[in-house]
Each structure stands twice: as structure tokens, then as C-alpha cells.
Design a protein around this motif. Structure first.
Motif, PDB file in Angstrom:
ATOM      1  N   VAL A  39       5.461  -5.935 -22.218  1.00 50.48           N
ATOM      2  CA  VAL A  39       4.391  -6.612 -21.486  1.00 50.48           C
ATOM      3  C   VAL A  39       3.909  -5.677 -20.381  1.00 50.48           C
ATOM      4  N   GLN A  93      12.381  -8.156 -24.151  1.00 50.00           N
ATOM      5  CA  GLN A  93      11.096  -7.668 -23.657  1.00 50.00           C
ATOM      6  C   GLN A  93      11.255  -6.834 -22.385  1.00 50.00           C
ATOM      7  N   GLU A 126      -3.148  -8.817 -18.319  1.00 51.77           N
ATOM      8  CA  GLU A 126      -1.919  -8.661 -19.097  1.00 51.77           C
ATOM      9  C   GLU A 126      -2.214  -8.106 -20.490  1.00 51.77           C
ATOM     10  N   LYS A 132       1.726  -5.464 -17.048  1.00 46.53           N
ATOM     11  CA  LYS A 132       1.034  -6.277 -16.034  1.00 46.53           C
ATOM     12  C   LYS A 132       0.193  -5.350 -15.167  1.00 46.53           C
ATOM     13  N   ARG A 168       9.264  -6.533 -27.576  1.00 46.01           N
ATOM     14  CA  ARG A 168       7.993  -6.834 -26.921  1.00 46.01           C
ATOM     15  C   ARG A 168       7.859  -6.074 -25.591  1.00 46.01           C
ATOM     16  N   PRO A 202       7.622 -15.943  -7.399  1.00 40.11           N
ATOM     17  CA  PRO A 202       6.977 -14.702  -7.835  1.00 40.11           C
ATOM     18  C   PRO A 202       5.894 -14.271  -6.844  1.00 40.11           C
ATOM     19  N   THR A 203       5.622 -12.988  -6.808  1.00 41.59           N
ATOM     20  CA  THR A 203       4.695 -12.471  -5.799  1.00 41.59           C
ATOM     21  C   THR A 203       3.301 -12.180  -6.343  1.00 41.59           C
ATOM     22  N   SER A 204       3.140 -12.228  -7.665  1.00 38.36           N
ATOM     23  CA  SER A 204       1.819 -11.871  -8.200  1.00 38.36           C
ATOM     24  C   SER A 204       1.573 -12.494  -9.565  1.00 38.36           C
ATOM     25  N   GLY A 205       0.307 -12.525  -9.947  1.00 42.71           N
ATOM     26  CA  GLY A 205      -0.084 -13.040 -11.259  1.00 42.71           C
ATOM     27  C   GLY A 205      -0.140 -14.566 -11.286  1.00 42.71           C
ATOM     28  N   ARG A 206      -0.363 -15.107 -12.495  1.00 39.15           N
ATOM     29  CA  ARG A 206      -0.514 -16.562 -12.634  1.00 39.15           C
ATOM     30  C   ARG A 206       0.583 -17.195 -13.483  1.00 39.15           C
ATOM     31  N   LEU A 207       1.204 -16.406 -14.346  1.00 41.20           N
ATOM     32  CA  LEU A 207       2.262 -16.939 -15.224  1.00 41.20           C
ATOM     33  C   LEU A 207       3.315 -15.856 -15.423  1.00 41.20           C
ATOM     34  N   TYR A 226      -1.835  -4.480 -11.827  1.00 35.02           N
ATOM     35  CA  TYR A 226      -1.845  -4.826 -10.400  1.00 35.02           C
ATOM     36  C   TYR A 226      -3.050  -4.227  -9.707  1.00 35.02           C
ATOM     37  N   GLU A 249      10.228  -9.085 -10.936  1.00 33.43           N
ATOM     38  CA  GLU A 249       9.188  -9.588 -11.846  1.00 33.43           C
ATOM     39  C   GLU A 249       8.837  -8.559 -12.905  1.00 33.43           C
ATOM     40  N   VAL A 296       5.891 -25.120 -14.776  1.00 31.29           N
ATOM     41  CA  VAL A 296       6.789 -24.614 -13.721  1.00 31.29           C
ATOM     42  C   VAL A 296       6.331 -23.225 -13.277  1.00 31.29           C
ATOM     43  N   PRO A 344       5.563 -13.302 -17.497  1.00 29.71           N
ATOM     44  CA  PRO A 344       5.271 -12.621 -18.751  1.00 29.71           C
ATOM     45  C   PRO A 344       6.017 -13.323 -19.893  1.00 29.71           C
ATOM     46  N   GLY A 345       5.380 -13.417 -21.011  1.00 35.64           N
ATOM     47  CA  GLY A 345       6.060 -14.007 -22.163  1.00 35.64           C
ATOM     48  C   GLY A 345       5.806 -15.491 -22.312  1.00 35.64           C
ATOM     49  N   ILE A 346       5.240 -16.129 -21.296  1.00 37.37           N
ATOM     50  CA  ILE A 346       4.937 -17.558 -21.442  1.00 37.37           C
ATOM     51  C   ILE A 346       3.536 -17.697 -22.019  1.00 37.37           C
ATOM     52  N   VAL A 349       9.362 -30.367  -9.692  1.00 41.35           N
ATOM     53  CA  VAL A 349       9.018 -29.347 -10.688  1.00 41.35           C
ATOM     54  C   VAL A 349       9.218 -27.961 -10.094  1.00 41.35           C
ATOM     55  N   HIS A 386       3.805 -19.688  -9.342  1.00 39.99           N
ATOM     56  CA  HIS A 386       2.897 -18.573  -9.035  1.00 39.99           C
ATOM     57  C   HIS A 386       1.820 -18.970  -8.034  1.00 39.99           C
ATOM     58  N   THR A 433       1.632  -4.473  -3.968  1.00 38.17           N
ATOM     59  CA  THR A 433       1.983  -5.672  -4.731  1.00 38.17           C
ATOM     60  C   THR A 433       2.907  -5.297  -5.884  1.00 38.17           C
ATOM     61  N   ASN A 480      11.243  -7.802  -6.539  1.00 40.70           N
ATOM     62  CA  ASN A 480      11.520  -9.210  -6.817  1.00 40.70           C
ATOM     63  C   ASN A 480      11.998  -9.418  -8.256  1.00 40.70           C
TER      64      ASN A 480
END
Lengths: 339, 519
Positions: free
Chosen positions: B225, B37, B205, B227, B223, A170-175, B229, B243, A202, A177-179, B18, A207, B234, B241
Motif C-alpha cells: 500500500v 501487507q 492511496e 500512502k 500487498r 492515526p495522524t493522517s488520511g481517512r481510513l 503525504y 501507520e 471505527v 490501509p487495507g480497509i 465506537v 481518522h 506528516t 505512530n
């Protein structure tokens, strides 16, 4: 701990206070001498009356003389109160944000720091042990290139290759979405291990990889150079020749040499940590990493005096603390240092 | 020592394992949860989740998804339909509006919503008196609950567009947990909208889940979500990607063009009601001189601006009232045309300027608030004005907090600003700019008693045709007096993955997530 060392630690700890005071004063003055203020930045172009504007200024305490504002904030800081945000959202404790944002920066810097040291040691040792060969030249070249890389550009290259082209990371954020992750320390990798949340682990590791490598590689250049040069010095000394003469395996000799070359590297580690936090601002912005760096940049946009002052003081305190720890480790490691 | 090395190697291997398992498994397996979602990326920020204080376009979008008013716009149109109120009545001079509420409306936690909640929410806005409070306080004298399901508004003056005002968040009923007197910027209680907030981490978020008690049609996606930026680059990479499913406000014009050409995404264009314009200070030299202002207006080439600076993602605008809105006329085009250098020169000469005595002006812009095309916009304006050979332009910039301060104090001569509407009526594009009692924020110092009178009259009339005539007259006076030069009208762009469907955004530019789904 000797009495001398104890005294040294105390003096070094006290030195943090004037450093923070000077920094706070500079930030305070700069924020005030520039025209405009947080209330205007928030209100923007919407039509509110001058009375309403005055009321908002009063609510934020910006109607008070500068010296009152200065000492009031200082007094509050001494009581552990970082004030409340003046821009969006108004009136939330700055400390709440620092608490939320700092672990993200800390997690990123710990990983980047580890990567930079490991890479620096690896490349430095490789260069020193292969002195004069093509490998040595490549390592020296690596050091220069890594050191001069511009973080946003390099970060975007990694994002493009490992994200957009290879779809690996992934290119951005820390987790993802949805986790959902129950936070304990705010360090996601640690929290996911502590709570046994493997999906989150994981996701958090994935990230972290790109931002941590971006920053880690850039900072590793300085280590490469220092480790190589120190190792070259140490490797040419008599005791190393003696090891070789006694038939000690080369890998072991390298290890002994590295231990001897380590003291100046510890000093660099302390200095690098401060630079690391600065680099984190750029890295966080590139990767939309929700840490202190992006917090400060956002708040500068809104001229949020309290948030900027609070974050700078907190950062300064943290950097001061790290340098203190490094100095103490240095003092313990090097028996020649006397107090 | 050997043991330490082995432990270290084991930890490293585990960590790599991992990561590798994540890399291999993560992208390919899609759980049921992921299918239900939709992830939307934005570079905007949610400023304040309290409708008593929220006053920016993106926050209003979020509030529109977690709350609902008495009436709302029919998706994709400018037509107002019943929402929490099932019907309404208005007295003859449109000063008393009575709304009859549905009896099955509940907040997101199951608490029933009654007339009392509507009244409390509106009085709360009036009491707190935050940024958007004027949308209520300027119009509403009193609001009362006649019984559990009847709300009556008594207005200060006849307001024909009151229904349009009711679609704005300050009029949304909020959950009883919202304090009566305090702003609650991070409150997640919401209202009676199709979604409720499940998770909120500021600037990081926002997770919305379907409100199980929503009276209307259930949203198609369980749902949503959001995000947040830091920058458009980005966000674009995250879209490429996979995401995020949707890249919303705001990609850069060059990103939109290249994503459009690549063909891997759906690029949806939405006519936008936001406008960009130049402000001219009518109180200081040389822009005090109306001929100077007219000359500046005449020399501008809007088509060139739209193409070169915004790569066709905006359209030329010749009035403050946007294209497509009733009463709009191309007032500046009628009077000056486009890039009318000859007329500009003539006006400048009449004002006493010549090639040997050129007009010197300073053009101000703010570098980031309106995206990173702003410096280019300033540059092209300089070029266009200097094509007359009689104008010399000096460009200056200041960051937003400072810029607003300068504007309010009237310290700038010629400067760039933009406007997002509060409600969709010509009044919102004229009164705040031109009425002398309402335009102090802009710093142009413009005052014209005739315009003031026309605007007040238009506000009170109920007949749209009659109102349109008055706004047309106002636009002609605007082109004559030139305290502002309209430049361009923005379009909005939304880029989605190919499997995202159900995007409906109307002229109000508010993205309602309930129609979204993935195939």
C-alpha cells in the motif's frame, strides 16, 4: 412561507451569481498575469522541442487570446462543465476531482463545525452562568487561546501527543490501509453505517478525531465569547429574574436564556462556515486529508488554471449557498425581521 | 425535550463507544491481512500511469513494479539481465537488436504477452509522442515482430547503451486495453510486472497486489500500500505512530538525522544518481564572461554545503557525471579545488572587477520543487561568493511554473536546478546539458562545436574505454567553459520499522517492492 420571504430568498440566491463572477474574474486575471503556465510546470526541466511545447499549449487551449479563454470557461461553467485538468494528469474532467474531494472536506467541516458549536456553547454557557468567577476567567482565556491557535502547529501538537506518544489515534488520511469501503455519499462515516461496514466506521471515526478537533477547537473560541456575552445580557434581563422568582430550576432558566441568546449565534454560524472551509485547507494539509483544500494547494503548485478556477467557483457557490440557508434560518427564527 | 436530550446522549455514548473500541482494539490486534501487507509512505506523486506520458522518477518506480521490459537491472546492481526477453543478439555496428521473448509471459489478467504487444506498445509511445517519447523516437527507426516471440529493433544510429534505454518505462509492453492513440493517465491495466494495481485513488492511496500470472519469482509480500503525504513532517509522524512501515521519498535531512539517532528505526542509505548544479547563462552579462563563471566556480565550498544545508545527506560533486559512474572525473576539483578564494579573486580581477567595483549577480532558486532546503542553499552560496569581497549577490525566487519559464527563455543569470537520470549512462548527464541541439531547456545558451562532436562520437562508439576517454575530455571542457557548476550528488534515505526486511535499491534508484517482507 410568506411572499416577502420568498422574494428575499430569490434575491439572496441571485446575489450569489455576481459574487462568483467577481471571484472567477479575479482568479482568472491573477493566474494569467503571473509568468509561466501549467504546461511548463509539467514539462519542467526535461528537454522537449519548442514545437512540442507549442503543440501541448494548443492541446490545452492556452494558445487562444485571454478573452476567448475567459468567456469559453464561463460558458462551459454555465453548462455545468468545469473543464479538464491541464497538469497531471492532463485532460481529466475537473468535476471528477471535485466530486471525489468535496465529500472529504464536507465530512471534516461537518464534524469540526459540530465540535466548535458544542464546545463554544458549553464553554460560553459555563462562563456566563459563573460570571465573575475563576471559571469565567478560564473560559474567556480559553476563547482567546483557541481563537489565536495556528492550525498547522496545533495539529502537529495533537498528532505528536495522541499519535506518536500515546499511539491512540492515526495522524493522517481517512481510513486505515487495507480497509475497503464502498462509497455512496463519499462521507465515510455515513457510508460505513449505510453499508454496515463496522471496521471502516471505527477507522473513519478514528481518522476524523484529530483533524476535526484541531479545526473545531480553533473555531470554538469565537462561539465561546459570543455565547458568553449574549448569555450574560440575557441573564440580566427581567424575565429571567421572574423565572428565578417563580422557582424555575436554574438549569431550565439557563436553557431559556440560551434560546434567547441564540439568534446572533446563528449569524456567526453562517460566517464561521466560510472561515471553516478556509481553515480546512490548513487542516487538510497538516493531516494529509484528501479534500478540496489539498486539491487546490496541489493544483496551485502546477498552475492548473482549470482546476483552480473550477475549485474556487465550486467553493464560492457552496459558501454562498450556506450563507443563504443561514440567512433564511435567521429570518425564520427572528420574528422581528420583516421583508 | 427530555426525550431529545436522552436520544442525543445515547448517540454520543454510542459514538464514543465506537471510538474507544477502535482505540483499544485497533492498535493491538494484527490480522493476517496486515501481516501480508507493507505500507510505504511517500511525499511524491504519481503523475501519469501511462508509460507513454510518465516522465518523473517516482511514477517510473510504480511502473517498474507493475510492468516489466525486455531487460532489467539485476537487483542492487548496474548489471543488465534478461526479463521478458530471455536472450538477445546485436549486429556488428549495434544498429539492429534482436530479442527472443520468453513463452510463458502473461499480463496481470492472464492475457499472453507476445512480440506483437511489445511492438504495439513501442509504436504507441512513438505515436502519442508524450514527454518521454524521445527516449524511443531519438533512437528507434523501426520495430517489428518477426514471429510471436521475436522482436527486432532497427536503430537510427549505432547506440551502444541501447540496453540501458530498454530498462526505461517507454519501452515496457502495456496491456492491450491501453488505447493505441490516447494517453490513459489513470489506467490500472498495467503490464507484466510482479504486481498489479488493486486500488488507485489519486494523491491518496495506491494498492498493489501480487500478479498471479507473473513469470518470475513471486513477490514476498502479497500487498503493497502506498500512502501519499502532503509533507515530510506528516509522513514522519505517521512512521513514528506505526501507520506506515516505510518512509520513502522524501524525508527532510533533519528528520533523517533525528530518526537515525533515535535508534528505533532502520535508516538505509542509498547512493543516488541525482545531481544538483548551478546554471550560468552564457549569453548575458556578466556571466557571458568565462572568467566570471570560472571565478564563481572557484569560490564554492561543496563540503560546507553538504554539511550545513543537507546535514551530510549528500556528497560533494565535481562533475555533471555522478561519482561512481564510469568515466567520472573530478574535473572541477582538479581545476579549482574547493573554496579557492584566492583563485576566484584573481579571475575576477582579470575580468575587471575589484572591491570598489564588485561583480553584481542575481542568484535564483525555486522554493519548494527541490524540498525546503533550497532557500538555505541559495543563502550559503551567497555567503561563499561574498567571501571573496568582490562579489555581491542578490537572491530571488520564483515558484516552479514561473521558474521553468524564466529558465527556458534565458531570463535568469545564475540559477539552481537538479537532474534525475533517464537512463544510467554518462550520455544522460552530458548530452542534454552540453549538446547545443539538446540543451535549450536549461537556458544557459551554451554551445561548443568540439563538445557537440565529442558527444555524438561517444554516442556511436561501442567500446566503453573509448567512450570513457571522450566523456573525460568533455568533462574537462565543461570545467573550462563552466556553463554549469556541479554542486552535490544526492543520497537517498529510506527509513523502515525494525521488522521490515528485504530492501534492495540499486544504482538506478528504483525501489522494487517484490523483495520486501516483514518479520
Amino acid at each position: 412561507m410568506s411572499r416577502g420571504l420568498g422574494r428575499y430568498i430569490l434575491i439572496r440566491a441571485l446575489m450569489i451569481i455576481p459574487t462568483i463572477l467577481i471571484l472567477y474574474t479575479v482568479v482568472f486575471i491573477f493566474l494569467r498575469i503571473l509568468p509561466g503556465n501549467p504546461i511548463l510546470a509539467v514539462v519542467g526541466t526535461k528537454s522537449i522541442s519548442p514545437e512540442q511545447l507549442e503543440h501541448l499549449m494548443k492541446m490545452a487551449g492556452l494558445d487562444k487570446p485571454y478573452h476567448v479563454q475567459y468567456f469559453e470557461y464561463l460558458w462551459n461553467i454555465l453548462h455545468g462543465d468545469f473543464g479538464v485538468t491541464l497538469a497531471f494528469p492532463m485532460g481529466k474532467p475537473v468535476w471528477d476531482y471535485l466530486k471525489q474531494r468535496f465529500p472529504a472536506t464536507l465530512e471534516l467541516t461537518i464534524w469540526a463545525f459540530t465540535i466548535s458549536v458544542l464546545l463554544g456553547l458549553l464553554t460560553g454557557v459555563l462562563g456566563a452562568t459563573k460570571k465573575g468567577t475563576k471559571i469565567d476567567t478560564s473560559m474567556r482565556l480559553y476563547s482567546i487561546i483557541a481563537y489565536t491557535l495556528f492550525i498547522p502547529w496545533f495539529g502537529m501538537m495533537l498528532q505528536y501527543v495522541f499519535g506518536v506518544k500515546l499511539h491512540l489515534l492515526p495522524t493522517s488520511g481517512r481510513l486505515d490501509p487495507g480497509i475497503h469501503l464502498q462509497t455512496i455519499t463519499g462521507l465515510y462515516v455515513l457510508d460505513s453505517i449505510l453499508t454496515g461496514n463496522w471496521d471502516a466506521l471505527v477507522s473513519a471515526v478514528k481518522h476524523l478525531i484529530l483533524p476535526a478537533f484541531t479545526l473545531g477547537i480553533v473555531l470554538s473560541g469565537a462561539y465561546t465569547r459570543l455565547v458568553r456575552n449574549n448569555m450574560v445580557d440575557v441573564l440580566s434581563q427581567d424575565f429571567i429574574r421572574a423565572y428565578h422568582a417563580r422557582g424555575v430550576p436554574p438549569r431550565k432558566v439557563t436553557w431559556y436564556a440560551l434560546k434567547n441568546a441564540f439568534i446572533p449565534i446563528v449569524t456567526l454560524m453562517g460566517l464561521q462556515f466560510a472561515i471553516l472551509l478556509g481553515g480546512a485547507v490548513l487542516t487538510e494539509t497538516t493531516f494529509s486529508w484528501p479534500g478540496m483544500g489539498t486539491f487546490i494547494v496541489d493544483r496551485i503548485d502546477y498552475r492548473d488554471y482549470n482546476a483552480i478556477q473550477g475549485a474556487v467557483i465550486f467553493f464560492a457557490f457552496f459558501v454562498g449557498l450556506i450563507s443563504l440557508i443561514v440567512d433564511v434560518i435567521y429570518a425564520i427564527l427572528d420574528p422581528r425581521v420583516k421583508y | 425535550m427530555r426525550l431529545k436530550v436522552q436520544v442525543f446522549a445515547l448517540v454520543l455514548l454510542l459514538a464514543l463507544g465506537v471510538v474507544a473500541s477502535g482505540c483499544i482494539g485497533g492498535q493491538q490486534t494484527q490480522t493476517q491481512e496486515e501481516v501480508t501487507q507493507v505500507v510505504i509512505g511517500v511525499t511524491d506523486k504519481v503523475t501519469d500511469l501511462d508509460p507513454a506520458n510518465a516522465y518523473d522518477f517516482y511514477t517510473w518506480e510504480v511502473l517498474n513494479n507493475i510492468m516489466e521490459g525486455l531487460v532489467k537491472y539485476k537487483p542492487g546492481t548496474l548489471e543488465i539481465e534478461p526479463a521478458i526477453a530471455e536472450r538477445w543478439e546485436v549486429n556488428e555496428d549495434s544498429t539492429v537488436w534482436t530479442f527472443y521473448l520468453r513463452k510463458d509471459v502473461k499480463f496481470a489478467d492472464g492475457t499472453p504477452l507476445t512480440a506483437k504487444d511489445v511492438v504495439r506498445s513501442i509504436k504507441r509511445v512513438m505515436k502519442i509522442n508524450g514527454d518521454p517519447a524521445w527516449l524511443v523516437t531519438d533512437f528507434v527507426k523501426d520495430v517489428v515482430a518477426k514471429d510471436d516471440y521475436t522482436v527486432v529493433f532497427y536503430l537510427k544510429q549505432p547506440t551502444s547503451y541501447f540496453l540501458a534505454l530498454l530498462t526505461t518505462p517507454p519501452y515496457f509492453p502495456v496491456h492491450p486495453n491501453y488505447s493505441d492513440t490516447q494517453i490513459e493517465s489513470d489506467a490500472t491495466y498495467g503490464g507484466a510486472g510482479p504486481y498489479r494495481i488493486a486500488k488507485w485513488v489519486r494523491d491518496e492511496e495506491l494498492v498493489l497486489e501480487v500478479n498471479p500470472y507473473y513469470y518470475g519469482e513471486k513477490p514476498k509480500t502479497k500487498r503493497i500500500v502506498i500512502k501519499f503525504y502532503r509533507d515530510a513532517s506528516t509522513m514522519r509522524l505517521a512512521l513514528q505512530n506505526g501507520e506506515i512501515d516505510i518512509a520513502w521519498r522524501t524525508l527532510r535531512p533533519s528528520d533523517i538525522k533525528s530518526l537515525q539517532q533515535g535508534g528505533n528505526f532502520n535508516v538505509i542509505e542509498i547512493p543516488g544518481g541525482f545531481i544538483r548544479y548551478i546554471c550560468l547563462n552564457t549569453k548575458v552579462d556578466p556571466t557571458k564572461n568565462v572568467k566570471v563563471r570560472q571565478a564563481l566556480a572557484a569560490a564554492i565550498d561543496r563540503k560546507e554545503i553538504a554539511e550545513k544545508v543537507f546535514m551530510g545527506t549528500v556528497e560533494p560533486l565535481y562533475s555533471l557525471i555522478p561519482n561512481g559512474m564510469w568515466s567520472h572525473i573530478d574535473a572541477f576539483k582538479e581545476k579549482y579545488g574547493d573554496a579557492n578564494i584566492e583563485l576566484s579573486k584573481k579571475l575576477l580581477q582579470e575580468a575587471g572587477y575589484s572591491e570598489s567595483n564588485p561583480l553584481q549577480i542575481t542568484l535564483w532558486y525555486t522554493p519548494t520543487h527541490y524540498g525546503d532546503t533550497e532557500a538555505d542553499l541559495a543563502q550559503i552560496l551567497k555567503e561563499q561568493w561574498e567571501r571573496t569581497g568582490i562579489i555581491k549577490v542578490d537572491i530571488k525566487s520564483a515558484e516552479w511554473g514561473t521558474y521553468v519559464d524564466y529558465a527556458r527563455k534565458g531570463q535568469m543569470q545564475v540559477y539552481l536546478l537538479g537532474w534525475y537520470p533517464d537512463y544510467l549512462d554518462p550520455d544522460d548527464y552530458t548530452t542534454p546539458f552540453l549538446k547545443s541541439t539538446a540543451n535549450s531547456w536549461a537556458g544557459t545558451g551554451y554551445a561548443n562545436p568540439t563538445v557537440d562532436e565529442l558527444l555524438t562520437k561517444a554516442q556511436r562508439l561501442t567500446d566503453q574505454n573509448e567512450r570513457a576517454k571522450l566523456y573525460e575530455e568533455v568533462q574537462r571542457i565543461l570545467a573550462e567553459d563552466v556553463p554549469y557548476i556541479p554542486l552535490v550528488q544526492g543520497k537517498l534515505y529510506l527509513v523502515t520499522q525494525k521488522n521490515v526486511k528485504g530492501v534492495i535499491i540499486g544504482p538506478d534508484m528504483i525501489f522494487r517492492y517484490s523483495t520486501l517482507y516483514k518479520e
